[in-house]
Design a protein around this motif. Structure first.
Motif, PDB file in Angstrom:
ATOM      1  N   ARG A 181       0.486  -1.025  -0.021  1.00  0.00           N
ATOM      2  CA  ARG A 181       0.039  -0.607  -0.176  1.00  0.00           C
ATOM      3  C   ARG A 181       0.759   0.751   0.208  1.00  0.00           C
ATOM      4  NH1 ARG A 181      -1.523   3.297   3.894  1.00  0.00           N
ATOM      5  NH2 ARG A 181      -0.101   1.956   5.256  1.00  0.00           N
ATOM      6  N   PRO A 184       2.475   2.155  -3.924  1.00  0.00           N
ATOM      7  CA  PRO A 184       1.712   1.780  -5.488  1.00  0.00           C
ATOM      8  C   PRO A 184       2.831   0.828  -6.543  1.00  0.00           C
ATOM      9  CG  PRO A 184       1.308   3.786  -4.209  1.00  0.00           C
ATOM     10  CD  PRO A 184       2.809   3.159  -3.939  1.00  0.00           C
ATOM     11  N   LYS A 453      -7.963   0.271  -4.302  1.00  0.00           N
ATOM     12  CA  LYS A 453      -8.058   1.500  -5.062  1.00  0.00           C
ATOM     13  C   LYS A 453      -6.694   2.219  -3.971  1.00  0.00           C
ATOM     14  CE  LYS A 453     -10.996   5.521  -6.179  1.00  0.00           C
ATOM     15  NZ  LYS A 453     -12.176   6.056  -6.144  1.00  0.00           N
ATOM     16  N   GLY A 456      -3.630   0.733  -5.114  1.00  0.00           N
ATOM     17  CA  GLY A 456      -3.709   1.195  -6.911  1.00  0.00           C
ATOM     18  C   GLY A 456      -3.887   0.189  -7.837  1.00  0.00           C
ATOM     19  N   LYS A 458      -5.772  -2.200 -10.196  1.00  0.00           N
ATOM     20  CA  LYS A 458      -7.248  -2.060 -11.615  1.00  0.00           C
ATOM     21  C   LYS A 458      -7.087  -4.342 -11.903  1.00  0.00           C
ATOM     22  CE  LYS A 458      -8.144   2.266 -13.661  1.00  0.00           C
ATOM     23  NZ  LYS A 458      -6.909   3.001 -13.080  1.00  0.00           N
TER      24      LYS A 458
END
Ligand code: ASP
Length: 461
Positions: A181, A184, A453, A456, A458
Motif C-alpha cells: 500500500r 503502489p 484503490k 493502486g 485495477k
C-alpha cells in the motif's frame, strides 16, 4: 473449570467423586439406565446413569452426541472387556451440566473420516479434527516438532525467525505476491524458503540456526504438495556435506526412535543420483519390502548425493536442478569458474529420502561471491540481472563469510511417513481443497473496491 480432571487420569481416582468435561461420544439408552461415553483430549470413558439418581437420568435422556458436558460422578473400577478406553474405569453419574448443545453433525466423526467428501470435510474441518485419527495425526505432528526442537537446542542451535514479507527469490517456483500500500505498484513476495536469510544469518555470525519455517510456493497442488508447507530449516557454519548429513541423521534417528519407530538401516545408506536413477528410475524410492510396507512403524531412510548442478530448460538454457546457492563438489569448482563442462558439474546437494518420499534436502553453499556469480553466469544472467537478483548476497559475501551449509526437512512429508497417511491434508490442521480454497474460511475472494484503490490495483476483465 474447578477441579476438572482428565479422563486418562481417572484410574487414579477410583472410589472418589470427580469432575470431568468434554463431548458426548456415543449414547445408549437402555430405559432404566442410560450409558454414554465422554471424550476429552486424553481419551474416552463410559458414564452410567443409574435409577438412584433420577435427575441425572432425566438429563441423560436428553443429551445427544457432541453435546459438551460437565459431569460430576463417582469413579468405579471396571475390568470387563467391554470397558471403553479410560483404563478400566467408568463413571457413575451424579450430576450433568450441559455446557453447550450440538446440532446433528454434517458427518459422522466416530469413523475414519477420510471417506467423506473433501469439500464437506474441509468446510467443517473443526468437526473433522475431533475424530480419533485427526486428533492423533495433529498431536503426533506437535510431538515430532517438539522433539526436533529439543534435539537442535541440545546441539547449540538458535531458533531464529525470518521475514514473511520479502523479495522474490529464485527458488524455482512461482511466488505468492503481496501488494504494498505504501509503494503502489510494488509487491512483496512470500518466501519460498528462508534460504537467503539463513545464509545471511551465517554472515551475521549466528553459526547454528534453525527455524520451523513456513514456505509458500504457487505450484499445482498434489496429494503430497500444498501451497504452504512447514519445514525444519537448518543452516550451519564451518561445515562440509558430511557434517550436515551426520547431524541430521542423528536428529532423525533420535526423534523417530524416541517416538517408537524402527529405522530399517543404520547408518542411512548413501547412494549417488546416478545409481538411484539406474536402480529405481527416480531420485526418491522406497527400500522397504512388501512385508515391511504393511508395518507402519518402519522407516527406510537413505541419502542421495552427487546430483548434477544444472539441467537444460525447454528454451535450451542452463538452470539449477536444486538450489542456485549451492557449491559444486570441490573437484568441479574449476569447471564452474571457467563455465566449462556444465552438464557434468555435480553439486554438493544431499537429499534425504524416506519410504518413497523426499523428506528433506540441502547443500553446502557457495560462500565466495565469485563462485555464486559464476553460477548465475552459467544460467545466462547478465551483469545487471545478477546485480538485481543477488546483488545483496554478493555484497554480504564481501565481509568475512564462514563456509556454511544446511538443509530443510518437510514437516508434512515426514508426518505422512510417521502416520502412514498418503495425503498431505491428513497432517495439516486447516488444509486447502484441491482447488486451492481455504478450509472453513472463504479465501481466495475478491477485494473491495476501496482496498483495490488503496493498493493502486485495477483488475483486468
Ligand atoms: N532452501 C532449500 C529448500 O527449501 C533447502 C536448503 O537447501 O536448505 O528446498
Amino acid at each position: 473449570m474447578k477441579n476438572r480432571i482428565y479422563i486418562k487420569d481417572l484410574k487414579e481416582s477410583v472410589g472418589k467423586e470427580v469432575v470431568i468435561a468434554g463431548w458426548v461420544d456415543v449414547r445408549r439408552d437402555q430405559g432404566k439406565m442410560v450409558f454414554f461415553d465422554m471424550r476429552d483430549m486424553t481419551g474416552k470413558v463410559q458414564c452410567v446413569t443409574l435409577p438412584v439418581h433420577p435427575e441425572a437420568i432425566i438429563m441423560a435422556k436428553e443429551i445427544r452426541p457432541e453435546w459438551v458436558l460437565e459431569i460430576k460422578g463417582l469413579v468405579k473400577e471396571r475390568n470387563d472387556k467391554n470397558a471403553v478406553q479410560g483404563g478400566g474405569v467408568e463413571i457413575e453419574v451424579l450430576n450433568i451440566e450441559v455446557l453447550n448443545k450440538a446440532e446433528t453433525l454434517p458427518f459422522d466423526i466416530t469413523t475414519d473420516t477420510s471417506e467423506i467428501n473433501e469439500e464437506t470435510r474441509l468446510s467443517y474441518r473443526y468437526l473433522d479434527l475431533r475424530s480419533d485419527r485427526m486428533q492423533k495425526n495433529i498431536r503426533m505432528r506437535s510431538e515430532f516438532v517438539k522433539r526436533v526442537r529439543e534435539f537442535l537446542f541440545s546441539k547449540m542451535f538458535t531458533e531464529i525467525e525470518t521475514p514473511l514479507l520479502t523479495e522474490s527469490t529464485p527458488e524455482g517456483s512461482r511466488d505468492f505476491v503481496v501488494p504494498s500500500r505504501l509503494n503502489p505498484g510494488k509487491f512483496y513476495a512470500l518466501p519460498q524458503s528462508p534460504q537467503q536469510y539463513k545464509q545471511l544469518l551465517m554472515v551475521g555470525g549466528m553459526e547454528k540456526y534453525f527455524q520451523i519455517a513456513r514456505a509458500l510456493r504457487d505450484e499445482d497442488l498434489r496429494a503430497d504438495r500444498g501451497f504452504e508447507h512447514t519445514q525444519v530449516d537448518v543452516e550451519m557454519s564451518f561445515v562440509e556435506m558430511e557434517d550436515v548429513m551426520n547431524l541430521i541423521e542423528e536428529m532423525m534417528t533420535t526423534v523417530v526412535e524416541s517416538m517408537g519407530f524402527v529405522i530399517k538401516q543404520k547408518p542411512f545408506p548413501r547412494i549417488t543420483y546416478k545409481e538411484s536413477m539406474e536402480k529405481y528410475g527416480a531420485d526418491k524410492f522406497d527400500m522397504r519390502t512388501e512385508e515391511e510396507k504393511k508395518d507402519k512403524k518402519i522407516l527406510a531412510y537413505a541419502w542421495v548425493v552427487n546430483f548434477p548442478f544444472f539441467e537444460k530448460t525447454d528454451e535450451g538454457k542452463w538452470t539449477f536442478t536444486h538450489n542456485p546457492f549451492s557449491m559444486p563438489i570441490p573437484e568441479h569448482i574449476e569447471f564452474l569458474m571457467k563455465g566449462e563442462n556444465i552438464e557434468n558439474i555435480l553439486t554438493t546437494q544431499y537429499d534425504l529420502v524416506c519410504n518413497g518420499y523426499e523428506s528433506g534436502g540441502g547443500s553446502i553453499r557457495a560462500h565466495k561471491p565469485e563462485i555464486l556469480e559464476a553460477t548465475y553466469k552459467v544460467m545466462g544472467y547478465t551483469k545487471e540481472e545478477i546485480e538485481d537478483r543477488i546483488g545483496h548476497m554478493l555484497e554480504a559475501f564481501k565481509y568475512g563469510v564462514p563456509s556454511h551449509g544446511g538443509i530443510a526437512l518437510g514437516v508434512e512429508r515426514n508426518l505422512m511417513n510417521l502416520t502412514g497417511e498418503t495425503y498431505l491434508r491428513e497432517v495439516v490442521s486447516f488444509p486447502m481443497t484441491r482447488g486451492g480454497k481455504t478450509a472453513v474460511m472463504n479465501a481466495p475472494k475478491p477485494l473491495e473496491e476501496k482496498q483495490l484503490k488503496e493498493l493502486g490495483i485495477k483488475i483486468g476483465k
